[in-house]
Design an enzyme around this catalytic site. Structure first.
Site, mmCIF file in Angstrom:
data_model
loop_
_atom_site.group_PDB
_atom_site.id
_atom_site.type_symbol
_atom_site.label_atom_id
_atom_site.label_comp_id
_atom_site.label_asym_id
_atom_site.label_seq_id
_atom_site.Cartn_x
_atom_site.Cartn_y
_atom_site.Cartn_z
ATOM 1 N N ASP A 31 52.909 36.558 39.081
ATOM 2 C CA ASP A 31 52.063 37.535 38.377
ATOM 3 C C ASP A 31 52.953 38.365 37.456
ATOM 4 O O ASP A 31 54.088 38.690 37.823
ATOM 5 C CB ASP A 31 51.371 38.442 39.405
ATOM 6 N N LEU A 33 52.043 41.387 36.512
ATOM 7 C CA LEU A 33 51.664 42.769 36.845
ATOM 8 C C LEU A 33 51.096 43.523 35.631
ATOM 9 O O LEU A 33 51.170 44.744 35.584
ATOM 10 C CB LEU A 33 52.847 43.541 37.455
ATOM 11 N N ILE A 52 52.757 33.735 32.439
ATOM 12 C CA ILE A 52 52.341 32.339 32.196
ATOM 13 C C ILE A 52 52.686 31.867 30.778
ATOM 14 O O ILE A 52 52.566 30.688 30.479
ATOM 15 C CB ILE A 52 50.833 32.112 32.488
ATOM 16 N N ALA A 74 44.061 35.569 33.898
ATOM 17 C CA ALA A 74 43.373 35.547 32.605
ATOM 18 C C ALA A 74 42.880 36.945 32.272
ATOM 19 O O ALA A 74 42.619 37.748 33.169
ATOM 20 C CB ALA A 74 42.187 34.587 32.647
ATOM 21 N N ASN A 91 46.689 34.258 25.844
ATOM 22 C CA ASN A 91 46.856 34.352 27.298
ATOM 23 C C ASN A 91 46.012 33.327 28.043
ATOM 24 O O ASN A 91 46.515 32.609 28.911
ATOM 25 C CB ASN A 91 46.494 35.759 27.774
ATOM 26 N N SER A 116 33.862 31.319 35.361
ATOM 27 C CA SER A 116 32.941 32.452 35.305
ATOM 28 C C SER A 116 31.543 32.009 34.902
ATOM 29 O O SER A 116 31.383 31.048 34.130
ATOM 30 C CB SER A 116 33.475 33.432 34.258
ATOM 31 N N TYR A 140 35.471 35.503 25.571
ATOM 32 C CA TYR A 140 36.001 35.352 26.933
ATOM 33 C C TYR A 140 35.365 34.137 27.621
ATOM 34 O O TYR A 140 36.054 33.270 28.168
ATOM 35 C CB TYR A 140 35.728 36.638 27.730
ATOM 36 N N LYS A 144 36.973 30.474 28.998
ATOM 37 C CA LYS A 144 36.813 29.917 30.358
ATOM 38 C C LYS A 144 36.274 28.485 30.293
ATOM 39 O O LYS A 144 36.706 27.611 31.035
ATOM 40 C CB LYS A 144 35.875 30.804 31.189
ATOM 41 N N PHE A 207 23.150 51.294 31.169
ATOM 42 C CA PHE A 207 22.930 50.682 29.852
ATOM 43 C C PHE A 207 21.489 50.172 29.718
ATOM 44 O O PHE A 207 21.226 48.971 29.799
ATOM 45 C CB PHE A 207 23.935 49.546 29.627
ATOM 46 N N ARG A 220 21.729 41.696 38.387
ATOM 47 C CA ARG A 220 22.885 40.792 38.465
ATOM 48 C C ARG A 220 23.028 40.273 39.896
ATOM 49 O O ARG A 220 22.515 40.865 40.845
ATOM 50 C CB ARG A 220 24.189 41.534 38.106
ATOM 51 N N GLY A 283 24.632 42.187 24.107
ATOM 52 C CA GLY A 283 25.009 40.948 24.803
ATOM 53 C C GLY A 283 24.606 40.899 26.266
ATOM 54 O O GLY A 283 24.815 39.882 26.923
HETATM 55 N N1 UDP Z 1 26.372 48.573 33.741
HETATM 56 C C1 UDP Z 1 25.918 49.850 33.469
HETATM 57 N N2 UDP Z 1 26.846 50.835 33.294
HETATM 58 C C2 UDP Z 1 28.190 50.620 33.383
HETATM 59 C C3 UDP Z 1 28.640 49.303 33.685
HETATM 60 C C4 UDP Z 1 27.696 48.299 33.844
HETATM 61 O O1 UDP Z 1 24.718 50.095 33.361
HETATM 62 O O2 UDP Z 1 28.991 51.559 33.195
HETATM 63 C C5 UDP Z 1 25.397 47.483 33.938
HETATM 64 C C6 UDP Z 1 25.501 46.364 32.903
HETATM 65 O O3 UDP Z 1 24.653 46.636 31.799
HETATM 66 C C7 UDP Z 1 25.038 45.157 33.706
HETATM 67 C C8 UDP Z 1 25.459 45.466 35.131
HETATM 68 O O4 UDP Z 1 25.690 46.875 35.179
HETATM 69 O O5 UDP Z 1 23.639 45.082 33.700
HETATM 70 C C9 UDP Z 1 26.750 44.747 35.530
HETATM 71 O O6 UDP Z 1 27.697 44.950 34.494
HETATM 72 P P1 UDP Z 1 29.215 44.528 34.667
HETATM 73 O O7 UDP Z 1 29.938 45.002 33.420
HETATM 74 O O8 UDP Z 1 29.733 45.038 35.971
HETATM 75 O O9 UDP Z 1 29.194 42.951 34.763
HETATM 76 P P2 UDP Z 1 28.576 41.836 33.777
HETATM 77 O O10 UDP Z 1 27.245 41.490 34.339
HETATM 78 O O11 UDP Z 1 28.535 42.381 32.403
HETATM 79 O O12 UDP Z 1 29.531 40.697 33.930
#
Ligand code: UDP
Length: 325
Positions: A31, A33, A52, A74, A91, A116, A140, A144, A207, A220, A283
């Site tokens: 690693d 670090l 790496i 990564a 990277n 991912s 990203y 992957k 969000f 999620r 997104g």
């Molecule tokens: N989220 C949020 N506020 C934050 C971080 C994340 O509302 O400060 C929401 C984000 O819109 C998503 C969920 O939490 O719906 C998970 O987000 P995260 O960035 O953890 O993972 P992702 O799903 O984008 O890989």
């Protein structure tokens, strides 16, 4: 089994190393670090401080003899990958090619790769299985997917067998509190909630609450990092015994909304956790939920510790020790 864990000082890599050590493997962590930390290293594992992009450090390490390697090194910030793609090219892409070239010449025949759910992009149906079309929405996720494709070619051309593990939302901490490193400046939901509960951060920004979901916030699939770690150990065993490459999703198959995560965090921590609703994040899909049927069939794996309370309690256990007064 002697295993090289590249990126083993990071959040997921440290849990993977811990699980391998618990199962009696010999572990060496490689690693740089840059995002991993020394607190995440275990005395039973050898540590090589290396990068790496440094092919001589990689090949010297690999030539000391390993049965398998796990590649978790990564960059992973989707937003940053859109503004600084060159970092991700170098990277993630060049680094992975270095690893594969060194592994081929060191005759390491088994690679477990942390992929991912970002390879899928916007969900076309739920739950998402491995047949779901791949169409990454950020650079990203593209890196992957390309890394998976390199693995597939090195399988055909060099006989390296691989397991690509497509993680959904990793969360939680080792329940025995043996992993203590915290991510610096986190962006993911649960660490942000934890920093807010610990009063390191003023408030959580949600969000958007106008999504087409029951409570209006995004859904999620959160999977406990120790469940992920167990899947790595099972994937290694499967690769070594069956000598056949595979790709599997790793998720809990359970959809949790942002509001429900927040409310449960308030209950578990006993802290107010202030929150405000802000604009949607570009997104973000409304819902992402995995099908992990294939992981069950191939590996006999199922998420066992991924209920919301366990995710939050195991994370709060670490945050409150480090931040709370
Ligand atoms: N989220 C949020 N506020 C934050 C971080 C994340 O509302 O400060 C929401 C984000 O819109 C998503 C969920 O939490 O719906 C998970 O987000 P995260 O960035 O953890 O993972 P992702 O799903 O984008 O890989």
């Amino acid at each position: 089994m002697k295993v090289l864990v590249i990126g083993g000082a990071g959040y997921i890599g440290s849990h993977v190393s811990r699980t391998l050590l618990d199962r009696g493997c010999k572990v060496a962590v490689f690693d740089n670090l840059s995002s991993g930390c020394k607190e995440n290293l275990f005395s039973e594992a050898e540590f090589i401080h290396g990068d790496i992009l440094d092919t001589s450090a990689l090949s010297n390490t690999m030539n000391s003899g390993f049965d398998a390697l796990i590649h978790l090194a990564a960059f992973k910030a989707a937003g940053e990958s859109m503004t600084h793609p060159e970092k991700y090219s170098v990277n993630n892409i060049t680094g992975t090619l270095n690893i594969l070239n060194c592994a081929a010449s060191a005759k390491i025949g088994a690679v477990v790769f942390s992929s991912s759910a970002a390879v899928y992009g916007e969900p076309r149906y739920l739950p998402m299985d491995e047949e779901h079309p791949v169409n990454p929405e950020n650079y990203y996720g593209f890196t992957k997917l390309e890394m998976e494709r390199f693995l597939d070619w090195y399988d055909k051309l060099k006989g390296i067998r691989y397991a690509a593990l497509r993680y959904f939302n990793a969360a939680g901490y080792d329940s025995a509190g043996r992993v203590t490193g915290l991510e610096r400046n986190p962006n993911n939901l649960l660490p942000v909630i934890m920093e807010t509960a610990a009063r390191v951060r003023e408030k959580l920004e949600i969000f958007g609450d106008d999504w087409d979901t029951p409570d209006g916030t995004c859904i999620r699939d959160y999977v406990h990092v120790s469940d992920l770690a167990e899947a790595h150990a099972l994937a290694l065993e499967h690769l070594v015994s069956q000598s056949k490459s595979f790709i599997v999703n790793l998720g809990s198959e359970n959809g949790i909304s942002v509001k429900s995560m927040l409310e449960t965090a308030r209950e578990v921590t006993g802290r107010p956790v202030p929150a405000v609703v802000v604009d949607r994040r570009p997104g973000d899909p409304a819902r992402v939920v995995a099908s992990s049927t294939k992981a069950k069939e191939i590996l006999g794996w199922k998420a066992r510790s991924s209920d919301v309370r366990t995710l939050i309690a195991s994370t709060w256990n670490i945050y409150q020790k480090q931040f709370s007064s």
